[in-house]
Design a protein around this motif. Sequence first.
Motif, PDB file in Angstrom:
ATOM      1  N   ASN A 241       0.797  -1.226   0.000  1.00  0.00           N
ATOM      2  CA  ASN A 241       0.000   0.000   0.000  1.00  0.00           C
ATOM      3  C   ASN A 241       0.826   1.270   0.000  1.00  0.00           C
ATOM      4  OD1 ASN A 241      -2.438  -1.415   0.110  1.00  0.00           O
ATOM      5  ND2 ASN A 241      -2.133  -1.732   2.300  1.00  0.00           N
TER       6      ASN A 241
ATOM      7  N   GLU B 240       3.680   7.615  -2.059  1.00  0.00           N
ATOM      8  CA  GLU B 240       2.294   7.456  -2.493  1.00  0.00           C
ATOM      9  C   GLU B 240       1.657   6.388  -1.615  1.00  0.00           C
ATOM     10  OE1 GLU B 240       2.097   8.291  -7.240  1.00  0.00           O
ATOM     11  OE2 GLU B 240       3.010   6.412  -6.594  1.00  0.00           O
TER      12      GLU B 240
ATOM     13  N   ARG C 290      -1.750   3.984  -1.067  1.00  0.00           N
ATOM     14  CA  ARG C 290      -2.982   3.492  -1.694  1.00  0.00           C
ATOM     15  C   ARG C 290      -4.115   3.561  -0.675  1.00  0.00           C
ATOM     16  NH1 ARG C 290      -3.112  -2.123  -4.779  1.00  0.00           N
ATOM     17  NH2 ARG C 290      -3.059  -2.911  -2.654  1.00  0.00           N
ATOM     18  N   ARG C 291      -5.100   4.363  -1.002  1.00  0.00           N
ATOM     19  CA  ARG C 291      -6.234   4.528  -0.095  1.00  0.00           C
ATOM     20  C   ARG C 291      -7.095   3.268  -0.110  1.00  0.00           C
ATOM     21  NH1 ARG C 291      -7.068   9.730   1.366  1.00  0.00           N
ATOM     22  NH2 ARG C 291      -9.245   9.265   1.779  1.00  0.00           N
TER      23      ARG C 291
ATOM     24  N   GLY D 247      -8.546   2.137  -3.265  1.00  0.00           N
ATOM     25  CA  GLY D 247      -7.652   1.676  -4.322  1.00  0.00           C
ATOM     26  C   GLY D 247      -6.896   2.796  -5.020  1.00  0.00           C
ATOM     27  N   ARG D 248      -7.283   4.056  -4.781  1.00  0.00           N
ATOM     28  CA  ARG D 248      -6.638   5.190  -5.439  1.00  0.00           C
ATOM     29  C   ARG D 248      -5.293   5.495  -4.775  1.00  0.00           C
ATOM     30  NH1 ARG D 248      -7.438  10.753  -4.610  1.00  0.00           N
ATOM     31  NH2 ARG D 248      -8.834  10.261  -2.891  1.00  0.00           N
ATOM     32  N   TRP D 249      -4.260   5.759  -5.616  1.00  0.00           N
ATOM     33  CA  TRP D 249      -2.939   6.115  -5.065  1.00  0.00           C
ATOM     34  C   TRP D 249      -2.888   7.622  -4.843  1.00  0.00           C
ATOM     35  CZ3 TRP D 249       0.862   2.854  -3.440  1.00  0.00           C
ATOM     36  CH2 TRP D 249       0.720   1.497  -3.785  1.00  0.00           C
TER      37      TRP D 249
END
Length: 205
Positions: free
Chosen positions: A15, A37, A39-40, A43-45
């Motif tokens: 993540n 970065e 990963r939320r 799923g968005r980075w």
Amino acid sequence: MKRPEAAPLPGDAENVRLLGAELLSDSWYTLRKIHFELRRRDGRWQPLSREAYDRGNGAVLLLWDPVRRTVVLTRQFRLPAFLNGSPDGQLIEACAGLLDGDEPEACIRREAEEETGYRIRAPRKLFEAYMSPGSVTEKLHFFIAEYAPGDRVRAGGGVVEEGEDIEVIEMPLADALAAIASGRIQDGKTIMLLQHVALASVNTP
Ligand SMILES: Nc1nc2c(ncn2[C@@H]2O[C@H](COP(=O)(O)OP(=O)(O)O[C@H]3O[C@H](CO)[C@@H](O)[C@H](O)[C@@H]3O)[C@@H](O)[C@H]2O)c(=O)[nH]1
Ligand SMILES: [Mg+2]
């Protein structure tokens, strides 16, 4: 005393992708700004930057006499506490120190003798905890050791050349717990250890 090197950056994780590190200060310990970065959960980075202060890991020990129900604590000036509202900056704490390359148990044996003058026999590891994980990398190793008055082999007080001037305080556990409630003890690691002993006493028939 040697300064600890900042820990090398770890590899990426599922993540987290590390993008780089900026050195902001390495005057004594190391303050870096890390770009990464994350990963939320959707799923968005998301690109982020966070500062992290690295002063290595540490160990802390509560000296506890179960016969007299007393503890040995230290009192010393802590500049950050003074900057943040402690009227004289003097904090009551369990003895503690930075690992300085040692294993946690070796560190706490050394620190207990340097700071309190007690030579500890059988330290028992309790747990490990990040103490300020939003900003400081440090993980603290928690120990408890039983002591008796005869275990004190010297005065303690810390290392003068390193600017330490540590008063050794022995007090009943009950007084230490009351000092948490009154605000006279305000150090997190110390509160955790005193409450551990209080809980263990309650749960031991
Ligand atoms: N010259 C210089 N010396 C420093 C500086 N910062 C710390 N030192 C010296 O480094 C030594 C650190 O002493 P230790 O006994 O090893 O560590 P500690 O400060 O007691 O740390 C313990 O308590 C901390 C606060 O709760 C914990 O963060 C740490 O893990 C450990 O438990 C002390 O002699 C202190 O004066 C600095 O900026 N400059
Ligand atoms: Mg110390």
